[in-house]
Design a protein around this motif. Structure first.
Motif, PDB file in Angstrom:
ATOM      1  N   PHE A 148      24.121  22.756  -1.832  1.00 32.88           N
ATOM      2  CA  PHE A 148      24.800  21.934  -2.032  1.00 32.88           C
ATOM      3  C   PHE A 148      25.390  21.007  -1.189  1.00 32.88           C
ATOM      4  O   PHE A 148      26.063  21.335  -0.845  1.00 32.88           O
ATOM      5  CB  PHE A 148      25.328  21.687  -3.448  1.00 32.88           C
ATOM      6  N   THR A 149      25.773  19.885  -1.174  1.00 29.64           N
ATOM      7  CA  THR A 149      25.652  18.780  -0.167  1.00 29.64           C
ATOM      8  C   THR A 149      26.779  17.427  -0.826  1.00 29.64           C
ATOM      9  O   THR A 149      27.048  17.389  -2.002  1.00 29.64           O
ATOM     10  CB  THR A 149      25.121  18.153   0.715  1.00 29.64           C
ATOM     11  N   PRO A 150      27.913  16.626  -0.290  1.00 29.58           N
ATOM     12  CA  PRO A 150      28.415  15.693  -0.986  1.00 29.58           C
ATOM     13  C   PRO A 150      27.468  14.342  -1.491  1.00 29.58           C
ATOM     14  O   PRO A 150      27.804  13.544  -2.381  1.00 29.58           O
ATOM     15  CB  PRO A 150      29.066  14.925   0.883  1.00 29.58           C
ATOM     16  N   GLY A 151      25.506  14.625  -1.092  1.00 30.39           N
ATOM     17  CA  GLY A 151      25.738  13.674  -1.691  1.00 30.39           C
ATOM     18  C   GLY A 151      23.675  13.059  -0.870  1.00 30.39           C
ATOM     19  O   GLY A 151      23.592  14.488  -0.609  1.00 30.39           O
ATOM     20  N   ALA A 152      22.926  12.743  -1.366  1.00 32.83           N
ATOM     21  CA  ALA A 152      21.450  13.054  -1.007  1.00 32.83           C
ATOM     22  C   ALA A 152      21.510  12.336  -0.099  1.00 32.83           C
ATOM     23  O   ALA A 152      20.315  12.657   1.050  1.00 32.83           O
ATOM     24  CB  ALA A 152      20.822  11.622  -1.437  1.00 32.83           C
ATOM     25  N   THR A 153      22.398  11.018   1.282  1.00 28.22           N
ATOM     26  CA  THR A 153      22.313  10.745   2.548  1.00 28.22           C
ATOM     27  C   THR A 153      22.226  12.287   3.404  1.00 28.22           C
ATOM     28  O   THR A 153      21.755  12.720   4.549  1.00 28.22           O
ATOM     29  CB  THR A 153      23.615   9.810   3.213  1.00 28.22           C
ATOM     30  N   LEU A 154      23.508  12.936   3.385  1.00 33.48           N
ATOM     31  CA  LEU A 154      23.368  14.182   3.386  1.00 33.48           C
ATOM     32  C   LEU A 154      22.442  15.839   3.813  1.00 33.48           C
ATOM     33  O   LEU A 154      22.362  16.067   4.398  1.00 33.48           O
ATOM     34  CB  LEU A 154      24.995  14.824   3.276  1.00 33.48           C
TER      35      LEU A 154
END
Length: 475
Positions: A148-154
């Protein structure tokens, strides 16, 4: 199973005060949700203007937390976008699943650091389970690792970094130890409709946007397979797309990916929302072949309707992910377990997997498939209603995106100024919210049907409001 109620005497005063404050916050949140039907989707101008009260110097003395919460509710709640109402069609923003939203409230009070299992056993287990469920739901290779990441960019950056370092390692270069100075050059190829988040990820990975080779796309925004270079090699990194942000179209994965990988290249799929088409039986063909890639990036906070912020990076081989992301220090235990801090860019991190676990646990395979299929059907109905009213649909509805332009007269050629004026009036009046874009040189309204709360009635009300705005713009 419900937790036992503690006796009053057993609760320290500080925790009791905090519990009272949390209850007050929950009450205010409930009132906010129940009041959404009686307000416009976009906040009124006076509510936005009232936010100026927040712009003040920080006071010297502490304030009562109850007063702070009351101010936040009084000034903040009226100035929000009503995204949970079912008529917010901007930016592929999802709504919030009920179970995921409630889990977010509970997990917020847990305040768990998901970096290592020893820091939070519950966060570690739910992260592991949710990640495995996502890989399975999307039909990706069983051995792939999701994180899991903060969003699709990361999420895209995570996959691209894993690919960059894997390609260099195969060429005998250790990017972790030696950096990029003097490293063998990596060739990067993507479509001309590559999303800006993927381009940002490439820039952050040190691969240079100006060096990226852009392959022509068709009328839907999908890469033309016959135009894709046939001379890729073991130092080639390819970024393909599942779900064009304007049209919802996906690149022809099955025709491109095998050719790249058999020559030793790496393929990353940017599928912020489009990858979820794989969950719905009637839509799987739209993303057929994406499972052949080496890495993938998507969001839970878009089409899956998990609260912000929650992206998901997935890499076929865990060793490739850990090569790029792991870090070691004497004070950090090495257990061999799944450790989130060695699978992504953050050390300390919010336990994002909890909300995705709750959404999937509550909805199951059928519920998620219904969410994806139903919103796509709403998008097709919305396009049909607008087209029947004389508006111009600029691209076939592939998934949940509707692209529409408006002419000066019914049936006339779309006019940029008219389209912009319709968008402005729709946003101002608040029956729904939709944003603008430019597609093949044309100004267009873009409607992203991504909220599980959207109903057929919402679709009809929204289409009527848009067509009425167009009528008034034309005079």
């Amino acid at each position: 199973m419900d937790a036992p109620e503690p006796t009053v005497a057993a609760v320290p005063a500080s925790l009791a005060a905090r519990a009272t404050l949390v209850s007050d916050a929950a009450r205010r949140a409930s009132a906010y949700l129940t009041g959404l039907e009686h307000r416009p989707v976009a906040p009124p101008a006076d509510a936005v203007a009232a936010l100026a009260a927040f712009r003040r110097p920080l006071q010297t003395a502490p304030r009562d937390a109850r007063d702070v919460l009351a101010e936040l509710d009084a000034l903040g709640s009226p100035a929000t976008m009503a995204q949970a109402r079912g008529r917010y069609f901007g930016f592929v923003n999802g709504g919030v699943d009920a179970a995921a939203g409630a889990a977010s409230v509970l997990a917020g009070q847990w305040d768990q650091n998901a970096a290592l299992p020893v820091m939070s056993p519950v966060a570690a287990v739910l992260d592991e389970v949710a990640a495995a469920w996502v890989v399975d739901l999307l039909g990706l290779p069983a051995g792939a690792t999701a994180t899991f990441t903060p969003g699709a960019t990361l999420a895209n950056l995570t996959g691209i970094l894993a690919g960059r370092d894997a390609l260099l390692a195969r060429a005998g270069w250790d990017a972790s130890a030696q950096g990029l100075f003097g490293a063998p050059p990596i060739r990067v190829i993507t479509g001309e409709e590559c999303h800006v988040s993927a381009l940002k990820a490439l820039r952050l990975a040190g691969l240079g946007v100006d060096r990226v080779e852009r392959v022509p796309t068709d009328a839907t925004g999908a890469v033309i397979a016959d135009a894709f270079p046939g001379d890729t090699d073991h130092l080639t990194l390819v970024v393909l797309q599942a779900g064009n942000v304007n049209t919802g179209a996906s690149d022809p994965f099955a025709r491109i990916i095998p050719r790249v990988r058999e020559r030793g290249g790496w393929v990353h799929v940017d599928g912020a929302f489009g990858m979820w088409a794989a969950v719905a039986p009637g839509l799987r063909d739209a993303v057929a072949g994406m499972e052949l890639a080496d890495s993938w990036g998507t969001d839970a906070h878009k089409w899956l309707n998990v609260p912000y912020d929650s992206g998901i990076a997935i890499v076929r081989e865990r060793a490739d992910l850990e090569r790029a992301m792991s870090m070691r220090a004497a004070y950090l235990p090495e257990t061999g377990d799944r450790e989130a801090m060695h699978l992504g860019m953050q050390m300390s991190q919010r336990a994002r997997g909890i909300e995705t676990w709750a959404m999937l646990a509550a909805n199951g395979r059928d519920g998620v498939a219904d969410l994806i299929g139903r919103t796509c059907a709403h998008a097709r109905d919305l396009a049909a209603l607008l087209e029947a009213g004389g508006a111009e649909i600029l691209a076939p509805v592939a998934l949940n995106q509707v692209l529409v332009a408006f002419g000066a007269a019914t049936g006339g050629t779309g006019d940029d100024a008219v389209t912009d004026a319709v968008i402005g009036l729709v946003q101002q009046e608040g029956a729904l919210w939709a944003g603008g874009t430019v597609w093949k040189g044309r100004h267009a309204m873009r409607l992203s049907v991504s909220d599980q709360a959207t109903t057929r009635d919402d679709v009809h009300v929204s289409a009527s409001a848009i067509l009425d705005a167009w009528t008034r713009v034309r005079g």
